[in-house]
Design a protein around this motif. Structure first.
Motif, PDB file in Angstrom:
ATOM      1  N   PRO A 191      -4.137  61.445-123.615  1.00 52.13           N
ATOM      2  CA  PRO A 191      -3.450  60.637-124.623  1.00 52.13           C
ATOM      3  C   PRO A 191      -1.938  60.733-124.467  1.00 52.13           C
ATOM      4  N   ARG A 242      -0.828  58.393-130.529  1.00 52.73           N
ATOM      5  CA  ARG A 242      -0.399  56.999-130.434  1.00 52.73           C
ATOM      6  C   ARG A 242      -1.020  56.345-129.205  1.00 52.73           C
ATOM      7  N   ARG A 243      -1.085  55.025-129.210  1.00 51.35           N
ATOM      8  CA  ARG A 243      -1.509  54.294-128.025  1.00 51.35           C
ATOM      9  C   ARG A 243      -0.381  54.313-127.000  1.00 51.35           C
ATOM     10  N   TRP A 244      -0.747  54.115-125.735  1.00 48.79           N
ATOM     11  CA  TRP A 244       0.266  54.128-124.684  1.00 48.79           C
ATOM     12  C   TRP A 244       1.293  53.022-124.868  1.00 48.79           C
TER      13      TRP A 244
END
Length: 597
Positions: A218, A591-593
């Motif tokens: 992640p 968090r998303r990339w």
């Protein structure tokens, strides 16, 4: 020797492993495999027995302080020791693992390298293995560059470029050149020890760093997830695919508790959680090997009857005994070898086995895909689940003195039938789909009727009971309840009220065979984070996870239990359950990339 602690680092290569304490002592190592003789066992014996007994120590003269850290993204550990005169050395520990001749080379071998950093340091090298569970010191023979440590069941050879007599006599000697030590089977080393050590070190570092580049991580907590993933891989026995719960035995769950168990075996339940986490990271090879292990166990099981735990070669009998020569962690015995849980009835194992095998039908990355033949191999496990979902057992907490109809076991039996229905539909087997879906629906209805407590307004630990346990936090994780089902939120609320103490969730609070639990079982609080996230309570989930991360030792490792008052870790080490919890929480909360920059 310092007081035993769980503050060090773990090395290994999926054949053997070792625990290195913060001062560079090998205090725990089993050879020639993960469940073998604990030849270095000072973690579980009193320091005053004999000087350095049961350890492999690099003792710095006039010692001042130490530092310890992993080589980045590897299972190679560096311990730096400094004296009071500006002298310093670096001890590098690892177990070789790398590609050789088209396959992975991972011998039953530990390698140590000692090099001078500053000043004029002097070290004494003490190699004091014990055999037969701490009872026997080996006889010794030696040659010009090796020492043989001879015992009835195995002989080890230490090959070194240090003074042989200096090592035998544990005399202090100056470190001018780099000292190398290779400990393994009684075989002559091909090549010079210094050159071999350097080549093994370079290749092992390269192997781990390449492996890390193949896994998904992640955005947030990358280093923590990578350390947890490496640790899980170290607990996977490559030869058979078995995954052990931890590398140690008999580190108590809390001081003087007698809750001292041998975790160097493969629990089907724990291993499912491990492979599921590794699969989410993309480490599919370990998962495939474990599924192979499961299928071998299933094929040997009469009428589909499974034990909760097996030896790492699939051994069924793990007869438990006491090792009287070992006093225990901080002299808190007993030290147990073997685990009598193999005799217990735990009905959740059928769901755990089928859940692990389900990946083979739906994950297109795998080399060997599930087909109707495999499905038919799994159906006897489903039949066992169908026959036993409403029968008493020891439960996932392995109670030794009582049996109940545990809700967790029933839910895993439901999961077995539910997944078989999904697999059958995927394969186009209409009759099997109908049969297994009807079975799953019937079990689901009975669990809801018998495990829901109108008085508690929550699901409870056992049918018709009134107590709670933390495994109920997984009702959404297994798909038994939707996250928006009010019964799930009510069950989580009840667990918060009764099982949450400070920052931690206890697995249960009722008295068991050994009294009331005093420390928190680490993974239960990770399960709480899963539940908070599923309920949309993201800020609380994040805060709780950060507090859990603070429990990691300096090397990012977690044991089984934590003292909620002091934060000290207890229980076997490093615990796969706990490392799985860390990975799963990070994947949920990161968090998303595309939000990272």
């Amino acid at each position: 020797m310092q007081k035993a602690s769980l503050d060090g680092g773990l090395i290994g290569n999926s054949a053997v492993g070792a625990l290195i304490d913060p001062h560079g002592n090998i205090v725990w190592a089993c050879l020639p495999r993960l469940d073998g003789e604990p030849v270095f066992c000072s973690l579980l014996s009193p320091p005053g027995r004999d000087e350095g007994a049961g350890a492999f120590s690099i003792v710095l003269d006039d010692f001042s302080h130490a530092e310890q850290a992993y080589e980045r993204h590897t299972a190679v550990l560096h311990t730096r020791l400094f004296d009071r005169h500006d002298g310093g050395i670096e001890v590098t520990d690892f177990a070789p693992r790398f590609q050789l001749h088209g396959r992975v080379f991972f011998p039953a071998m530990l390698v140590r390298r000692v090099r001078r950093l500053t000043g004029n340091p002097r070290v004494a090298v003490r190699v004091r293995p014990l055999f037969q569970d701490g009872e026997l010191a080996p006889s010794i023979t030696f040659g010009s560059h090796h020492i043989r440590l001879v015992a009835p069941l195995q002989t080890l050879r230490l090959t070194t470029n240090a003074s042989i007599h200096g090592v035998l006599e544990a005399r202090f000697m100056h470190v001018h050149d780099t000292l190398s030590f290779i400990l393994g089977p009684d075989e002559s080393l091909q090549g010079g020890v210094a050159e071999t050590t350097q080549r093994f070190l370079d290749e092992t570092i390269a192997y781990w760093q390449r492996w890390v580049r193949t896994i998904f991580v992640p955005v947030d907590w990358q280093d923590e997830v990578i350390r947890a993933a490496i640790t899980l891989k170290l607990n996977a026995f490559d030869d058979t695919g078995a995954i052990i719960a931890a590398m140690t035995t008999s580190v108590p769950e809390h001081p003087g508790s007698g809750r001292n168990w041998d975790y160097r075996y493969c629990w089907l339940r724990d291993a499912y959680f491990v492979v599921n986490a590794l699969n989410r990271l993309g480490a599919t090879a370990t998962m495939e090997r474990y599924i192979g292990f499961i299928l071998n166990v299933v094929s040997s099981a009469e009428e589909g009857v499974l034990q909760p735990v097996y030896g790492i070669s699939g051994e069924a009998r793990l007869t438990e005994r006491i090792a009287p020569a070992l006093a225990g962690y901080r002299e808190m015995g007993p030290v147990r070898i073997g685990n009598q849980a193999f005799e217990q009835i735990q009905h959740d194992v059928y769901g755990s086995a089928i859940l692990a095998a389900t990946h083979m039908f739906f994950d297109t990355r795998l080399r060997h895909r599930g087909d109707e033949n495999l499905f038919r191999q799994l159906e006897p496990l489903g039949l066992r689940a169908l026959a036993n979902y409403h029968q008493p057992d020891a439960g996932l907490w392995e109670l030794r003195g009582s049996q109940r109809i545990h809700t967790y076991s029933s839910v895993l039996c439901w999961a077995a039938c539910d997944r078989l229905a999904l697999i059958a539909a995927h394969l186009g087997l209409d009759d099997s789909t109908r049969i297994w879906r009807e079975s799953a629906d019937r079990i689901h209805a009975e669990i809801c009727a018998n495990a829901w407590s109108p008085e508690r307004q929550a699901f409870v630990a056992s049918w018709g009971g009134d107590t709670l346990d933390a495994s109920l936090l997984l009702l959404n994780e297994f798909g038994f309840l939707a996250a928006d089902d009010p019964r799930f939120a009510q069950t989580v609320k009840a667990i918060e009220t009764e099982l949450k103490h400070g920052d931690f969730i206890y697995r249960y609070i009722e008295r068991d065979d050994f009294g009331h639990p005093e420390n928190a079982f680490m993974v239960c609080t990770f399960w709480y984070v899963y539940a908070l996230h599923a309920l949309g309570r993201h800020n609380e989930a994040h805060t709780t996870f950060i507090r859990l991360l603070a429990c990691c030792n300096k090397q990012g490792l977690l044991a089984e239990d934590v003292d909620p008052r002091t934060g000290e870790q207890w229980g076997n080490f490093a615990q796969t359950y706990s490392m799985v919890g860390l990975i799963n929480c990070a994947l949920r909360l990161s968090r998303r990339w595309d939000q990272a920059y």
